[in-house]
Design a protein around this motif. Sequence first.
Motif, PDB file in Angstrom:
ATOM      1  N   THR A  93       0.848  -1.182   0.000  1.00 55.94           N
ATOM      2  CA  THR A  93       0.000   0.000   0.000  1.00 55.94           C
ATOM      3  C   THR A  93       0.887   1.236   0.000  1.00 55.94           C
ATOM      4  O   THR A  93       1.601   1.497   0.969  1.00 55.94           O
ATOM      5  N   LEU A  94       0.882   1.944  -1.130  1.00 59.26           N
ATOM      6  CA  LEU A  94       1.728   3.126  -1.308  1.00 59.26           C
ATOM      7  C   LEU A  94       3.189   2.805  -1.017  1.00 59.26           C
ATOM      8  O   LEU A  94       3.915   3.570  -0.392  1.00 59.26           O
ATOM      9  N   LEU A 146      -2.759   2.962  -5.525  1.00 57.58           N
ATOM     10  CA  LEU A 146      -2.959   2.846  -4.080  1.00 57.58           C
ATOM     11  C   LEU A 146      -2.356   1.542  -3.555  1.00 57.58           C
ATOM     12  O   LEU A 146      -1.671   1.526  -2.534  1.00 57.58           O
TER      13      LEU A 146
END
Length: 376
Positions: A129-130, A149
């Motif tokens: 995530t990111l 994302l």
Amino acid sequence: MSGSGDFDSGRILAMAKGKSPWGGDGDPAQADPPVSDGEGGDPPADEPAPKVKDDSRNPWLPPHADEPARRSANIEDIFRARGGRGGGSPAPGTGRNWLPLVLAGLIAAWIGGTSVHVLAKGEQGLVTTLGHYHRTAGPGLALTLPWPLQAVTTRNTAKIEETLLPAQEGENLMLTRDRQLVDFGFKLRWRVTDLQRFAYASPSTAAVIADIAQAQALAAVAELPLDGLIEGQRRAELQQRVASRSQAVFDTLKLGVRIEGAEVTRAEPPAKVAEAFRKVGLARQEARKTVAKAQTFVQQTLQKASNEAAEFESVYLQYQAAPEITRKRRYYETMERVLSANPTVIVAGNGVSTTVAPAPVPTKSGTPATPATGGQ
């Protein structure tokens, strides 16, 4: 003109005759009709009235009673009059605007392509995530947030990876226990057991595995003699040492890797002394053959002596039971063996010699051979 009313009436009359308000009717080839000298501007009675053009689309004339109200032209009217070649959106009622549908399709494809992941059997997915670790997905369907994302990096953790040392062509010299150099090469087989640790333990975990295996191979080779490596007697022991020691280091560093095996692919003398080692090897082979022959002779001699000793023990037991009979029987057996091997026997006694011929020995054809004649 005397007043504004006369000017407006004259302008309207001129427009009704098809003339341009700027002094021409648009056709330079035609001249203005003559104007009468009478008052009021009426043409002479003997001349026919000019034919007035029916120009209902003249913007300078007031609309007819039955003509609909005029409106100013806009950009849509211009493009519609040109058949839609201007590149604008279709006019209402003449077509359909596909731009929203195209955009919706692209968005749906982007969401579906970056959010739905299908992992094959044996594969694992590293979900971030990111850029930060989130979870590890197993085989099957995995759903994530759209990129950027969340992202998924897949790897086949059931596949057996191989690390070859040296990685490139060339000699890989190592020092043995007896201070000899050996050109050594081997193959390490491993697979990933923990994808998270494998991915984040090092920027290049595969290179770390190769370096650790090389170091452990150096240590293991230094504990064994050269002959055992070249001739192959100690290779199995060397493979086991490299695999076990490398696995211990991998577990300490938490690399998420399990070793499946190690294999020696090359254990040869250096290229510069290869010919000398070849001659030494041939000499060793000849020495081994000689030693093997000697050992065979020793075994045969020992077996023969053992058989003779057993036979003597058997005869000695018989002799103890009946000494005289055993003595005579052994004498007769000995004489039979001696006489059968000699074609002529001379027996001397009391000054007289006698030649004794042995019994005829049958030949292969069945006819007895002629015995040797005796004499004084």
